[in-house]
Design a protein around this motif. Structure first.
Motif, mmCIF file in Angstrom:
data_model
loop_
_atom_site.group_PDB
_atom_site.id
_atom_site.type_symbol
_atom_site.label_atom_id
_atom_site.label_comp_id
_atom_site.label_asym_id
_atom_site.label_seq_id
_atom_site.Cartn_x
_atom_site.Cartn_y
_atom_site.Cartn_z
ATOM 1 N N UNK A 60 25.394 -12.672 39.415
ATOM 2 C CA UNK A 60 26.406 -13.394 38.666
ATOM 3 C C UNK A 60 27.143 -14.407 39.519
ATOM 4 N N UNK A 61 28.186 -14.953 38.943
ATOM 5 C CA UNK A 61 28.937 -15.990 39.630
ATOM 6 C C UNK A 61 30.120 -15.449 40.432
ATOM 7 N N UNK A 62 30.674 -14.319 39.991
ATOM 8 C CA UNK A 62 31.924 -13.850 40.583
ATOM 9 C C UNK A 62 31.837 -12.349 40.836
ATOM 10 N N UNK A 63 32.288 -11.933 42.012
ATOM 11 C CA UNK A 63 32.268 -10.526 42.361
ATOM 12 C C UNK A 63 33.577 -10.095 42.995
ATOM 13 N N UNK A 64 33.613 -8.831 43.402
ATOM 14 C CA UNK A 64 34.763 -8.252 44.102
ATOM 15 C C UNK A 64 34.312 -7.819 45.487
ATOM 16 N N UNK A 65 35.110 -8.161 46.491
ATOM 17 C CA UNK A 65 34.883 -7.680 47.856
ATOM 18 C C UNK A 65 35.825 -6.497 48.069
ATOM 19 N N UNK A 66 35.266 -5.296 48.160
ATOM 20 C CA UNK A 66 36.053 -4.062 48.216
ATOM 21 C C UNK A 66 36.263 -3.640 49.664
ATOM 22 N N UNK A 67 37.135 -4.342 50.359
ATOM 23 C CA UNK A 67 37.360 -4.053 51.776
ATOM 24 C C UNK A 67 38.083 -2.733 51.986
ATOM 25 N N UNK A 68 38.800 -2.263 50.972
ATOM 26 C CA UNK A 68 39.637 -1.071 51.132
ATOM 27 C C UNK A 68 38.954 0.226 50.728
ATOM 28 N N UNK A 69 37.693 0.181 50.357
ATOM 29 C CA UNK A 69 37.053 1.396 49.858
ATOM 30 C C UNK A 69 37.025 2.523 50.896
ATOM 31 N N UNK A 70 36.999 2.171 52.173
ATOM 32 C CA UNK A 70 36.982 3.213 53.191
ATOM 33 C C UNK A 70 38.296 3.988 53.264
ATOM 34 N N UNK A 71 39.338 3.472 52.619
ATOM 35 C CA UNK A 71 40.624 4.176 52.567
ATOM 36 C C UNK A 71 40.707 5.111 51.360
ATOM 37 N N UNK A 72 39.695 5.076 50.494
ATOM 38 C CA UNK A 72 39.727 5.843 49.251
ATOM 39 C C UNK A 72 38.740 7.000 49.304
ATOM 40 N N UNK A 73 38.951 7.976 48.447
ATOM 41 C CA UNK A 73 38.023 9.096 48.354
ATOM 42 C C UNK A 73 36.766 8.668 47.605
ATOM 43 N N UNK A 74 35.716 9.484 47.689
ATOM 44 C CA UNK A 74 34.474 9.189 46.983
ATOM 45 C C UNK A 74 34.729 9.121 45.470
ATOM 46 N N UNK A 75 35.563 10.012 44.958
ATOM 47 C CA UNK A 75 35.877 9.970 43.527
ATOM 48 C C UNK A 75 36.564 8.660 43.158
ATOM 49 N N UNK A 76 37.489 8.222 44.001
ATOM 50 C CA UNK A 76 38.220 6.991 43.702
ATOM 51 C C UNK A 76 37.315 5.770 43.748
ATOM 52 N N UNK A 77 36.375 5.714 44.695
ATOM 53 C CA UNK A 77 35.517 4.525 44.746
ATOM 54 C C UNK A 77 34.523 4.520 43.583
ATOM 55 N N UNK A 78 34.102 5.695 43.132
ATOM 56 C CA UNK A 78 33.234 5.726 41.948
ATOM 57 C C UNK A 78 33.972 5.176 40.739
ATOM 58 N N UNK A 113 34.312 0.889 60.227
ATOM 59 C CA UNK A 113 34.613 2.185 60.836
ATOM 60 C C UNK A 113 34.669 3.321 59.822
ATOM 61 N N UNK A 114 34.267 3.067 58.591
ATOM 62 C CA UNK A 114 34.340 4.092 57.560
ATOM 63 C C UNK A 114 32.983 4.675 57.228
ATOM 64 N N UNK A 115 32.632 4.650 55.940
ATOM 65 C CA UNK A 115 31.378 5.251 55.492
ATOM 66 C C UNK A 115 30.157 4.468 55.984
ATOM 67 N N UNK A 116 29.059 5.181 56.140
ATOM 68 C CA UNK A 116 27.776 4.541 56.445
ATOM 69 C C UNK A 116 27.362 3.703 55.245
ATOM 70 N N UNK A 117 26.866 2.499 55.503
ATOM 71 C CA UNK A 117 26.683 1.510 54.449
ATOM 72 C C UNK A 117 25.680 1.930 53.389
ATOM 73 N N UNK A 118 24.531 2.447 53.781
ATOM 74 C CA UNK A 118 23.498 2.768 52.802
ATOM 75 C C UNK A 118 23.912 3.950 51.924
ATOM 76 N N UNK A 119 24.597 4.919 52.542
ATOM 77 C CA UNK A 119 25.092 6.047 51.758
ATOM 78 C C UNK A 119 26.159 5.591 50.767
ATOM 79 N N UNK A 120 27.052 4.713 51.218
ATOM 80 C CA UNK A 120 28.078 4.203 50.307
ATOM 81 C C UNK A 120 27.454 3.399 49.170
ATOM 82 N N UNK A 121 26.442 2.603 49.476
ATOM 83 C CA UNK A 121 25.763 1.849 48.423
ATOM 84 C C UNK A 121 25.186 2.787 47.369
ATOM 85 N N UNK A 122 24.589 3.895 47.814
ATOM 86 C CA UNK A 122 24.019 4.854 46.866
ATOM 87 C C UNK A 122 25.098 5.452 45.972
ATOM 88 N N UNK A 123 26.279 5.760 46.547
ATOM 89 C CA UNK A 123 27.378 6.290 45.751
ATOM 90 C C UNK A 123 27.776 5.293 44.665
#
Length: 333
Positions: A12-30, A50-60
């Protein structure tokens, strides 16, 4: 520009950059990811520091959504060897066809050496070697060895040139609109140019109308204080962006970036009303961007920014509950 030629129109044309997701719980980022998708944004980007591993976070995030593209916009090349990275990308492609975009990042010396224990190399040379190994990696699920969908996190001309040569395009984070023109020239007409805009959203504009002079004075005082807070956060955000950008900013005519005058703060950070942020998005499109992701900076990084995303989304050409328009012409009235 024709990012659709690379099969990436789905972002698409517009997205969100979620820089703060590493401060949130897995439930909150879902829950936050589902909200971004329901608002109609086309892509959800996140960094790896310095937070979650990228590929695992992508899967979540992929498992929590249905259609939106999930983009690991700054996947650290020192966090995993190329064979593992290729296998992970192919695994996500098998499970979520066409919905994962790998964005590779050359990392930072302190992360690569002091924390991960690797020897940090010059960015273009190290990234090129990583791409060579990535392309020849033998591991992954059967039937997923097609051309990879990837972009490079790129600021300087060397990385932009490498992105044009070895990736579908580039992701440029935290630079003025003038640099979007520079990046478009470096990538050529066909490379995907995704830019990430730093944003600080002011308080709601729709305050109740005052019935008396006293309440009007109180409201005006509160609005003035809120505007000052927004400007202060915008300046702090711009200051944090300076270390990797001073030379590039001087090349754009900002002779003394460390002075952080109002012109430079305004160029680096879109701040104020939701309409002002939407206008900045359009300026990037006019300068040659294919996709703009919004990096919203708030005073509460430990809380999802859903309400602020909703306010901005109301001024953007999105399709709530479905895909954002894919590279269609857009105007902001």
């Amino acid at each position: 520009m024709n990012a659709l030629a690379h099969g990436l129109g789905h972002i698409g044309r517009i997205g969100i950059w979620a820089a703060d997701f590493d401060h949130l719980s897995a439930r909150e980022i879902r829950e936050a990811a589902a909200a971004v998708e329901d608002l109609g944004f086309g892509a959800l980007w996140f960094p790896e520091t310095t937070g979650r591993e990228a590929m695992a976070q992508a899967a979540i995030l992929l498992a929590a959504t249905r259609r939106i593209t999930v983009a690991s916009g700054m996947t650290d090349i020192y966090a995993r060897d190329p064979v593992t990275a290729a296998a992970a990308q192919r695994t996500l492609e098998e499970a979520f066809p066409g919905r994962f975009l790998l964005g590779l990042w050359e990392s930072h010396p302190s992360l690569a050496q002091d924390i991960r224990g690797h020897r940090f190399g010059p960015a273009p040379v190290a990234v090129r070697a990583y791409l060579d190994a990535l392309d020849s990696a033998p591991f992954g699920p059967p039937g997923t060895a097609g051309p990879p969908q990837r972009v490079l996190a790129a600021l300087d001309p060397g990385m932009l040139a490498l992105a044009a040569e070895r990736a579908q395009g580039a992701m440029v984070l935290g630079m003025p609109v003038a640099y979007t023109r520079v990046a478009r020239t470096a990538l050529g007409a066909d490379g995907l140019l995704a830019v990430t805009q730093l944003c600080v959203l002011g308080d709601d504009d729709g305050h109740d109308h005052a019935d008396t002079a006293d309440t009007a004075d109180t409201a005006n005082t509160a609005n003035t204080a809120a505007s000052a807070d927004t400007a202060d956060l915008a300046r702090t955000t711009a200051e944090a962006a300076l270390p990797n950008r001073r030379g590039l900013l001087r090349g754009l005519g900002y002779e003394n970036p460390d002075a952080l005058d109002g012109r430079l703060v305004d160029a680096l950070v879109a701040h104020g009303r939701a309409e002002d942020i939407a206008h900045r998005v359009q300026e990037h499109f006019d300068a040659g961007a294919d996709h703009v992701s919004l990096h919203l900076v708030t005073t509460a990084p430990g809380s999802p920014s859903v309400r602020q995303w909703e306010r901005i989304a109301a001024h953007l050409p999105l399709r709530p509950g479905g895909h954002a328009p894919a590279f269609a012409a857009s105007t902001f009235d």
